[in-house]
Design a protein around this motif. Structure first.
Motif, PDB file in Angstrom:
ATOM      1  N   VAL A 141      81.537  -9.338 -29.246  1.00  0.00           N
ATOM      2  CA  VAL A 141      81.602 -10.889 -28.787  1.00  0.00           C
ATOM      3  C   VAL A 141      82.694 -11.729 -28.454  1.00  0.00           C
ATOM      4  N   GLY A 142      83.887 -10.590 -27.892  1.00  0.00           N
ATOM      5  CA  GLY A 142      85.130 -11.850 -27.528  1.00  0.00           C
ATOM      6  C   GLY A 142      84.809 -11.187 -25.860  1.00  0.00           C
ATOM      7  N   ILE A 143      84.875 -10.632 -25.521  1.00  0.00           N
ATOM      8  CA  ILE A 143      84.724 -10.030 -23.793  1.00  0.00           C
ATOM      9  C   ILE A 143      83.927 -11.247 -23.314  1.00  0.00           C
ATOM     10  N   PRO A 144      82.495 -11.599 -23.667  1.00  0.00           N
ATOM     11  CA  PRO A 144      81.590 -12.143 -22.790  1.00  0.00           C
ATOM     12  C   PRO A 144      82.192 -13.373 -23.421  1.00  0.00           C
ATOM     13  N   LEU A 145      83.060 -13.843 -24.543  1.00  0.00           N
ATOM     14  CA  LEU A 145      83.035 -15.436 -24.680  1.00  0.00           C
ATOM     15  C   LEU A 145      84.179 -15.731 -23.960  1.00  0.00           C
ATOM     16  N   GLY A 146      85.182 -14.478 -23.367  1.00  0.00           N
ATOM     17  CA  GLY A 146      85.765 -14.524 -22.280  1.00  0.00           C
ATOM     18  C   GLY A 146      86.090 -14.648 -21.072  1.00  0.00           C
ATOM     19  N   ILE A 152      89.211 -20.478 -28.008  1.00  0.00           N
ATOM     20  CA  ILE A 152      90.124 -20.117 -28.157  1.00  0.00           C
ATOM     21  C   ILE A 152      91.158 -20.746 -29.315  1.00  0.00           C
ATOM     22  N   GLY A 153      90.655 -22.547 -28.578  1.00  0.00           N
ATOM     23  CA  GLY A 153      91.209 -23.149 -30.319  1.00  0.00           C
ATOM     24  C   GLY A 153      91.415 -22.510 -31.389  1.00  0.00           C
ATOM     25  N   GLY A 154      89.212 -22.376 -31.205  1.00  0.00           N
ATOM     26  CA  GLY A 154      88.609 -21.490 -32.432  1.00  0.00           C
ATOM     27  C   GLY A 154      89.183 -20.499 -33.065  1.00  0.00           C
ATOM     28  N   ALA A 155      89.402 -19.193 -32.196  1.00  0.00           N
ATOM     29  CA  ALA A 155      89.809 -18.445 -32.237  1.00  0.00           C
ATOM     30  C   ALA A 155      91.310 -18.323 -33.050  1.00  0.00           C
ATOM     31  N   ASN A 156      91.970 -19.496 -32.519  1.00  0.00           N
ATOM     32  CA  ASN A 156      93.121 -19.810 -32.898  1.00  0.00           C
ATOM     33  C   ASN A 156      92.830 -19.961 -34.182  1.00  0.00           C
ATOM     34  N   ILE A 157      92.647 -20.948 -35.135  1.00  0.00           N
ATOM     35  CA  ILE A 157      92.261 -21.152 -36.058  1.00  0.00           C
ATOM     36  C   ILE A 157      91.849 -19.802 -36.971  1.00  0.00           C
ATOM     37  N   ILE A 158      90.986 -19.271 -36.838  1.00  0.00           N
ATOM     38  CA  ILE A 158      90.782 -17.839 -37.234  1.00  0.00           C
ATOM     39  C   ILE A 158      91.964 -17.671 -37.298  1.00  0.00           C
ATOM     40  N   GLN A 159      93.043 -17.615 -36.431  1.00  0.00           N
ATOM     41  CA  GLN A 159      94.048 -16.166 -36.597  1.00  0.00           C
ATOM     42  C   GLN A 159      94.650 -16.794 -37.345  1.00  0.00           C
ATOM     43  N   THR A 160      95.072 -18.270 -37.575  1.00  0.00           N
ATOM     44  CA  THR A 160      95.456 -18.472 -38.816  1.00  0.00           C
ATOM     45  C   THR A 160      95.435 -18.765 -40.368  1.00  0.00           C
ATOM     46  N   ALA A 211      85.557  -9.758 -41.280  1.00  0.00           N
ATOM     47  CA  ALA A 211      86.572 -10.447 -41.028  1.00  0.00           C
ATOM     48  C   ALA A 211      87.683  -9.741 -40.392  1.00  0.00           C
ATOM     49  N   LEU A 212      87.731  -8.612 -40.095  1.00  0.00           N
ATOM     50  CA  LEU A 212      88.384  -7.760 -39.265  1.00  0.00           C
ATOM     51  C   LEU A 212      88.131  -8.221 -37.787  1.00  0.00           C
ATOM     52  N   SER A 213      86.691  -8.520 -37.017  1.00  0.00           N
ATOM     53  CA  SER A 213      86.305  -8.742 -36.382  1.00  0.00           C
ATOM     54  C   SER A 213      86.582 -10.144 -35.855  1.00  0.00           C
ATOM     55  N   LEU A 214      86.370 -11.018 -36.678  1.00  0.00           N
ATOM     56  CA  LEU A 214      86.937 -12.756 -35.859  1.00  0.00           C
ATOM     57  C   LEU A 214      88.409 -12.245 -36.069  1.00  0.00           C
ATOM     58  N   TYR A 215      89.342 -11.245 -36.742  1.00  0.00           N
ATOM     59  CA  TYR A 215      91.126 -11.276 -36.607  1.00  0.00           C
ATOM     60  C   TYR A 215      91.174 -10.780 -35.016  1.00  0.00           C
ATOM     61  N   ALA A 216      90.322  -9.709 -34.804  1.00  0.00           N
ATOM     62  CA  ALA A 216      90.259  -9.581 -32.866  1.00  0.00           C
ATOM     63  C   ALA A 216      89.476 -10.394 -32.116  1.00  0.00           C
ATOM     64  N   LEU A 217      89.130 -11.070 -32.493  1.00  0.00           N
ATOM     65  CA  LEU A 217      88.069 -12.138 -31.257  1.00  0.00           C
ATOM     66  C   LEU A 217      89.479 -12.617 -30.410  1.00  0.00           C
ATOM     67  N   ALA A 270      94.503  -6.056 -30.228  1.00  0.00           N
ATOM     68  CA  ALA A 270      93.820  -6.235 -31.059  1.00  0.00           C
ATOM     69  C   ALA A 270      92.954  -4.947 -31.924  1.00  0.00           C
ATOM     70  N   THR A 271      93.462  -3.339 -31.419  1.00  0.00           N
ATOM     71  CA  THR A 271      93.117  -2.978 -32.620  1.00  0.00           C
ATOM     72  C   THR A 271      93.648  -2.228 -33.187  1.00  0.00           C
ATOM     73  N   VAL A 272      95.515  -2.695 -32.694  1.00  0.00           N
ATOM     74  CA  VAL A 272      96.506  -2.447 -33.865  1.00  0.00           C
ATOM     75  C   VAL A 272      96.643  -3.440 -34.401  1.00  0.00           C
ATOM     76  N   ILE A 273      96.313  -4.813 -34.645  1.00  0.00           N
ATOM     77  CA  ILE A 273      96.002  -5.268 -35.890  1.00  0.00           C
ATOM     78  C   ILE A 273      95.191  -5.127 -36.306  1.00  0.00           C
ATOM     79  N   SER A 274      94.093  -4.713 -36.088  1.00  0.00           N
ATOM     80  CA  SER A 274      93.304  -4.312 -37.136  1.00  0.00           C
ATOM     81  C   SER A 274      93.366  -2.756 -37.874  1.00  0.00           C
ATOM     82  N   VAL A 275      93.998  -1.909 -37.281  1.00  0.00           N
ATOM     83  CA  VAL A 275      94.441  -1.136 -38.124  1.00  0.00           C
ATOM     84  C   VAL A 275      95.501  -1.601 -39.222  1.00  0.00           C
ATOM     85  N   GLY A 276      96.750  -1.897 -39.279  1.00  0.00           N
ATOM     86  CA  GLY A 276      97.148  -2.691 -40.489  1.00  0.00           C
ATOM     87  C   GLY A 276      96.064  -3.815 -41.404  1.00  0.00           C
TER      88      GLY A 276
END
Lengths: 210, 254
Positions: free
Chosen positions: A35-40, A54-62, A89-95, A147-153
């Motif tokens: 999802v993320g790469i095509p969106l980019g 990017i705003g939407g992805a930012n909000i998810i991140q917060t 949840a993890l996918s959303l964070y990685a976006l 994204a992967t490193v964050i995701s592992v945590g």
């Protein structure tokens, strides 16, 4: 009981939890990349989409991670399978890192190269696949790496909703007030993060055009 | 002979302005004869590059029209238009992740030429621009500035386009390499007879390469001269150019 002793005694369970953990991260990264790469790419083509996406992805991140896992609990279909929820949840964070790095990678390609390619009569599609994506690949992989490193945590929190993974030990240890049990989950998770970082770092190096 | 058929590119009352309303070109009228090298001469910001990019529709005029082969660029299929107009720029813009061979062969391969034909064409072009065939396997970063620029020219010529746009192609080179490439360009052009529009801010370059010189200033065409006329021109800006480049002493033989 020492940490080593505990790990040794529970090595079968440890292995199982590690596999679960890797599976959670792997599957969620797969969807996030899908999802993320095509969106980019989309955002780099239509700058008007930049703010909403990017705003939407930012909000998810917060959203605090524990809260995000919790929010998804009542979701239908997902609610029955904790691991699916955790993956969502993890996918959303990685976006965010994926979208942002794809965007930055594509827009960061040397302007004279893009101009020359356009001037030669490449179509938008040819420009994207033959020029922009190959040259942005290093930056995109760097996004996958972050994204992967964050995701592992983050995946350790999945245990809070019963999705398994190395977080099981951490939450169990917290409940038992046992540092050893917490570390039995935390140390392998940290090692996994380092391994992912190193492997993807190597890939990034190889794929970055000089 | 029919006069219209000899005009390869024509600008009719062309203006170009940015979104903010700043006009970069005003009322430009130009005709480029088939097979000539028309030089656009002017300072930075005079509109040379803008004029050039209107030809292959990297930019579209805000008013007036640009005709290529008597058809407005707005009516051309933009990809077809660009494929018949080779484009060489100062920064070359070679693809860093492709070898020299793939860079030169890019347009032919997109056009679906068979591999062997592309390979032959690449070797032919390398020879044409004075490069060894060993260079084909190298990456752009492994080349000198002069070699890179030669590859840029070879790439622009790959699909044998009748037109060539060159935007200060030799501007970033050292003086010796530059003189060498200019000389080779003249020889090459004598053989190939492409219709060339060449942008430069350098008068000696304009005089030695151009069949005619268009002097641009602040987005306007100030004068159109042959090199000989240019040296004798009474037009104040033209004579200022000649004076600035050493009173024209070196160029009296023209």
């Amino acid at each position: 009981m020492s940490l080593w002793h505990f790990l040794n005694q529970n090595r079968f369970e440890l292995f199982q939890l590690t596999v679960e953990h890797v599976w959670l991260v792997g599957v969620s990264m797969f969807f996030a990349v899908l999802v993320g790469i095509p969106l980019g790419i989309l955002v780099s083509r239509w700058p008007a989409l930049n703010r909403p996406v990017i705003g939407g992805a930012n909000i998810i991140q917060t959203i605090p991670s524990l809260a995000l896992f919790g929010f998804l609990l009542p979701a239908p279909w997902f609610g029955e399978r904790a691991d699916r929820m955790a993956i969502l949840a993890l996918s959303l964070y990685a976006l965010l890192p994926l979208i942002r790095n794809t965007y930055a990678g594509i827009t960061g390609v040397d302007r004279s190269i893009v101009e020359a390619a356009r001037g030669m009569g490449l179509t938008d599609r040819q420009l994207l696949f033959q020029v922009q994506l190959p040259l942005a690949l290093g930056v995109i992989i760097a996004g996958v790496r972050v994204a992967t490193v964050i995701s592992v945590g983050l995946a350790t929190i999945a245990a809070a909703i019963g999705a398994g993974g190395l977080g099981e030990y951490i939450f169990r240890g917290l409940a038992m007030v046992s540092n050893q049990v917490i570390l039995a989950g935390a140390i392998p998770a940290a090692l996994l993060a380092l391994l992912a970082d190193f492997t993807l770092g190597q890939l990034e190096k190889r794929l970055t055009p000089r | 002979m029919n006069d219209a058929a000899d005009i390869a590119i024509e600008f009719r009352k062309v203006a170009y302005e940015l979104n903010g309303g700043r006009e970069l070109l005003h009322d430009v009228n130009l005709q480029v004869q088939r097979g000539e090298t028309l030089v656009l001469l002017g300072r930075s910001g005079s509109g040379k590059t803008t004029t050039l990019k209107l030809v292959n529709r990297l930019l579209s005029p805000t008013s007036g029209e640009v005709l290529v082969n008597a058809r407005s660029t707005a009516q051309w299929d933009v990809i077809r238009l660009r494929r018949m107009v080779g484009y060489v720029i100062q920064d070359v813009g070679l693809l860093p992740h492709y070898t020299v061979e793939r860079n030169i062969g890019l347009v032919p391969s997109i056009e679906g030429w068979p591999a062997q034909k592309i390979r032959d064409r690449v070797l032919e072009l390398l020879a044409l621009v004075g490069l060894e065939s060993e260079i084909a396997a190298r990456y752009p970063r492994e080349l000198s500035g002069g070699q890179r620029q030669r590859v840029g020219v070879a790439r622009a010529l790959a699909a044998d386009p009748p037109f060539l746009l060159m935007d200060e192609p030799f501007g970033a080179l050292d003086p010796i390499t530059r003189a060498e490439l200019q000389k080779e360009f003249v020889a090459l052009q004598a053989r190939l007879k492409k219709t060339v529009v060449f942008v430069t801010h350098d008068l000696p370059e304009a005089l030695s390469l151009g069949s005619r010189i268009v002097l641009l200033e602040e987005g306007r065409v100030i004068a159109i001269h042959t090199p000989t006329e240019f040296l004798a021109s009474k037009q104040p800006l033209a004579s200022a150019y000649v004076a600035a480049f050493g009173a024209g002493n070196h160029w009296n033989h023209l």
